[in-house]
Write an enzyme that holds these catalytic residues in place. Structure first.
Site, short mmCIF file in Angstrom:
data_model
loop_
_atom_site.label_atom_id
_atom_site.label_comp_id
_atom_site.label_asym_id
_atom_site.label_seq_id
_atom_site.Cartn_x
_atom_site.Cartn_y
_atom_site.Cartn_z
N ASN A 1 -11.13 -0.03 -7.56
CA ASN A 1 -10.11 -0.38 -8.55
C ASN A 1 -10.69 -0.59 -9.94
OD1 ASN A 1 -7.84 -0.15 -6.98
ND2 ASN A 1 -7.84 -2.26 -6.33
N SER B 1 -7.26 -7.16 -3.79
CA SER B 1 -7.77 -5.99 -4.49
C SER B 1 -8.38 -6.34 -5.84
CB SER B 1 -6.63 -4.98 -4.71
OG SER B 1 -5.55 -5.59 -5.39
N HIS C 1 -11.18 -5.17 1.73
CA HIS C 1 -10.14 -4.50 0.95
C HIS C 1 -9.81 -3.16 1.59
CE1 HIS C 1 -8.86 -2.35 -2.99
NE2 HIS C 1 -7.81 -2.82 -2.33
N GLU D 1 -13.50 -1.55 1.44
CA GLU D 1 -14.49 -2.22 0.59
C GLU D 1 -14.79 -3.58 1.21
OE1 GLU D 1 -14.33 -1.15 -4.06
OE2 GLU D 1 -12.50 -2.09 -3.31
#
Length: 283
Positions: free
Chosen positions: A190, A119, A140, A152
């Site tokens: 993130n 991540s 991800h 992702e």
């Protein structure tokens, strides 16, 4: 490549979720971990998740049994020799991931695509640890994997177009929506989300509002489905801290400095839902 055989490394929350959705999508899945107990626990969790879907009427009993039948577990990296795609879902620690990736690369074919569920860590740096880094990519997934609709897809500097195309096709077969991100710490989601959670922790640390009121404010004032502190507990405060530290190191920017309270809670072992205590208490 007609993708059919997938390996997943790591039987924790993310690994078992990835294994579950892959099996439900018709892929043959090998779930690998160093601990047999972790593998057995992962299978039990997957079974409970599928039973829940059956009880809700969203999955048939036959489909549940078929999905479980497509998952095999092992502690031996040698079983990956026939895998066409291996997804590493180990703990968010650079040294550990590099070690795992090297073990994967030593067993799989030269054509096998290798992916990381990281991540926050650099896909380019991880790719450099394996032969033929053009076959390396970031995938991800989000927690809980069976529920969250996004993946992702992160390209490293070496990632080939063919590897990217395979990843996008796989996401589609899983019924997920894929977005492509460049290789920067935190990627897209993130990069935006984690600093917001960190700011919520700073607000709580200052005594500006209670954890319950902070979460209620963001749910009701910003239409978020879950408050930032409850989300921190769900992610795991240790994972959150690791992501922030990767941001701080990667960007060399003080705006990503982890809240002191977050560090203290991790040191105390208050990691969120998985330990029963974080910003909220869990029975």
């Amino acid at each position: 490549m007609n993708l059919a055989n997938i390996g997943v490394i790591g039987a924790g929350t993310m690994g078992n979720g990835i294994a579950q959705v892959c099996a439900q999508a018709g892929f043959d899945v090998t779930l690998l971990d160093i601990a047999q107990g972790a593998l057995e626990k992962a299978l039990a969790t997957i079974g409970k998740n599928l039973d829940r879907q059956v009880s809700k009427g969203t999955l048939g009993e036959d489909d549940k049994l078929a999905a479980l039948g497509r998952i095999r577990i092992s502690t031996d990296y040698g079983v990956l020799k026939d895998a066409q795609l291996v997804i590493e879902a180990a703990t968010e620690n650079l040294d550990l991931k590099l070690k795992v990736l090297q073990q994967i690369a030593a067993q799989v074919s030269a054509e096998c695509v290798i992916a990381s569920n990281t991540s926050s860590l650099s896909i380019t740096q991880l790719a450099a640890s394996v032969s033929a880094p053009e076959r390396f990519i970031g995938l991800h997934f989000f927690n809980p994997v069976p529920v969250m609709g996004l993946i992702e897809v992160i390209r490293g500097l070496q990632t080939s177009d063919a590897t990217h195309a395979l990843a996008m096709n796989m996401a589609q077969r899983l019924g997920k929506t894929a977005i492509t991100a460049g290789n920067r710490p935190g990627f897209v989601v993130n990069r935006i989300l984690v600093p917001m959670i960190n700011e919520a922790i700073l607000v709580f640390q200052e005594g500006l509002a209670s954890a319950e009121d902070i979460d209620a404010g963001m749910r009701l004032g910003c239409n978020q489905p879950i408050g930032p502190l409850a989300l921190a507990d769900l992610i795991g405060l240790d994972t959150l801290l690791a992501i922030l530290e990767a941001f701080y190191d990667g960007f060399n920017d003080s705006k990503y400095r982890p809240a002191p309270l977050l560090k203290e809670m991790v040191a105390a072992g208050y990691l969120g839902r998985k330990t029963g205590r974080g910003f909220h208490h869990y029975g």
